[in-house]
Design a protein around this motif. Structure first.
Motif, short mmCIF file in Angstrom:
data_model
loop_
_atom_site.label_atom_id
_atom_site.label_comp_id
_atom_site.label_asym_id
_atom_site.label_seq_id
_atom_site.Cartn_x
_atom_site.Cartn_y
_atom_site.Cartn_z
N UNK A 93 75.98 104.93 -108.02
CA UNK A 93 75.22 106.16 -107.79
C UNK A 93 74.02 105.90 -106.89
N UNK A 94 73.35 104.76 -107.08
CA UNK A 94 72.23 104.42 -106.20
C UNK A 94 72.70 104.25 -104.76
N UNK A 95 73.83 103.58 -104.57
CA UNK A 95 74.37 103.38 -103.22
C UNK A 95 74.70 104.71 -102.56
N UNK A 96 75.29 105.63 -103.32
CA UNK A 96 75.61 106.95 -102.77
C UNK A 96 74.34 107.70 -102.40
N UNK A 97 73.34 107.65 -103.27
CA UNK A 97 72.09 108.38 -103.02
C UNK A 97 71.39 107.87 -101.77
N UNK A 98 71.36 106.56 -101.58
CA UNK A 98 70.71 106.00 -100.40
C UNK A 98 71.31 106.53 -99.11
#
Length: 470
Positions: A93-98
């Protein structure tokens, strides 16, 4: 490394809405479900970049209850109970948000401690256990906890009309029982998700495109999707949900998007009848649709699949068919890249990493439908409409409440109508409200509104909203 990408801008008058009904045919969340490449592979960060380069705005992932909670938590509704194993989900989820992409989490698979020692497909013995798990997941990704991104989309179970994912489908007398059982799962999951994250949008169903409605010796138990949907509604006609998720794959796998099937099976061609029956069954109008899996497998990986040239022709055709359906808010392709860890060879990239002919077709079809630059219809005569500006990547390096400065301009054609500056706090859901002061929307007129936003720690990002007077 900082990734600056354009994100969703949608607008509303009285309250924020996800996708205005009138604009659904013009804007859809489009992306991929590919956990082997995007979540588990050693090069997953590069795969995330590739997904964004292909105009992806949403990524679906399967959060398996039995893997996240292999032992019973002491406090199952606590998102940080020591029994939970969320590390890979957190990173995904962090990777997608970035990279400015939204996430759809599909909850599936009961642990043995919850289902009496059975396989993950089995119903939990105490439905409250699933509700507590759903609440923990939604709470963890509610945006309330620093370092844990807000997740906007959730869905409950996977292909619940197939024994591959939910058992039992029939009782000992051969009567269909899965819809009634699923109605309990859906109600508990919805309640848990909304308790953990009231802003979340929750889909139910996640139905496969085909089923038999009767037991067949030696074959997997299946129920046709329309039969299943009607059974869920009969079990709980007041069931709460924000959308029905469906997988309208052609079958067999070598068929084209325009394939005609016998109802109650549901592919792209029978979606309109399915939607009409759904409104009747649930006594609601205009139920939203998320297409959360679709794809065409290719040869030689799938010997019975389509050629790569056929896949390239079918992708824009399938997306165009979804676009014509004003109810469809989401279209997820399964998968992005063929992988030895996946049983499906429907990627737009080969397992070598080279692009199939479908790759540029997918990106071209997705780009003009991206909700990054939203579109809304408002009543003629409306003054000072408020738009909701989605700033997903700002949440990567700004706390909730951070000041977002902006310049908003409105145009009719090339003529500048209004311009003003302002500031607003970054919301927990990565949005800010912007009022287009001075704009009066006239009937049958179209306006272009630009919002140039920035924060003290993040560069400027431009959003463009189309407003049409009705």
């Amino acid at each position: 490394m900082r990734f600056v990408t354009r994100l969703l801008v949608l607008a509303c008058l009285a309250a924020a809405v996800l996708v205005p009904a009138a604009a659904a045919a013009d804007r859809m969340w489009i992306g991929f479900h590919d956990d082997p490449e995007l979540r588990f592979d050693g090069s997953r960060a590069n795969a995330m970049d590739l997904a964004r380069q292909n105009e992806s705005t949403v990524l679906r992932t399967l959060v398996e209850w039995h893997k996240v909670a292999p032992t019973r938590p002491a406090n199952a509704s606590d998102p940080f109970d020591p029994a939970y194993r969320f590390d890979d989900v957190d990173e995904f989820i962090r990777n997608a948000q970035q990279r400015g992409m939204e996430v759809l989490i599909t909850l599936w698979g009961s642990p043995q401690w919850a289902n009496g020692g059975q396989k993950p497909q089995a119903m939990p013995q105490n439905i409250a256990d699933f509700q507590n798990f759903a609440r923990a997941v939604a709470s963890r990704y509610s945006g309330r906890f620093s370092g844990y991104p807000f997740v906007r989309f959730f869905s409950i179970w996977n292909e619940s009309n197939l024994a591959t994912f939910l058992v039992p489908q029939f009782d000992a007398q051969g009567r269909i029982v899965s819809p009634r059982n699923y109605a309990r799962l859906a109600a508990s999951g919805y309640a848990g998700i909304k308790a953990g994250n009231s802003r979340a949008k929750v889909a139910i169903g996640e139905t496969s495109s085909n089923g038999r409605d009767k037991k067949r010796q030696g074959l997997t138990d299946t129920v046709a999707p329309a039969t299943f949907m009607k059974g869920v509604a009969a079990a709980n006609p007041r069931l709460k949900f924000d959308a029905w998720a469906h997988h309208p794959y052609p079958f067999p796998v070598n068929q084209k998007p325009t394939q005609i099937v016998r109802y109650p099976n549901v592919t792209l061609t029978t979606m309109p009848r399915f939607e009409k029956d759904m409104d009747i069954a649930f006594r609601r109008k205009g139920i939203r649709i998320w297409i959360t899996e679709y794809g065409n497998e290719t040869k030689p990986g799938e010997p019975k699949g389509v050629t790569e040239a056929q896949q390239a022709a079918y992708i824009p055709q399938a997306i165009a068919m979804a676009r014509k359906d004003a109810r469809v808010d989401m279209f997820v392709w399964f998968v992005m890249e063929d992988n030895p860890g996946s049983l499906w060879q429907s990627g737009i990239y080969r397992d070598s990493g080279t692009a199939k002919p479908a790759q540029p077709r997918f990106a071209r079809a997705a780009k003009p439908l991206s909700p990054v630059n939203g579109k809304m219809t408002v009543k003629g005569g409306t003054r000072n409409p408020t738009v909701t500006v989605y700033l997903r990547e700002y949440c990567s390096n700004n706390p909730v409440g951070a000041t977002v400065g902006y310049t908003v301009r409105s145009y009719q054609g090339s003529r500048l109508v209004t311009v003003r500056q302002g500031a607003a706090p970054l919301g927990v859901d990565c949005t800010i409200p912007v009022t287009v002061t001075g704009l009066r929307v006239l009937k049958k007129r179209t306006y272009r509104v630009t919002v140039d936003a920035n924060t003290a720690t993040t560069g400027a990002i431009l959003r463009t909203i189309t407003i049409v007077g009705a």
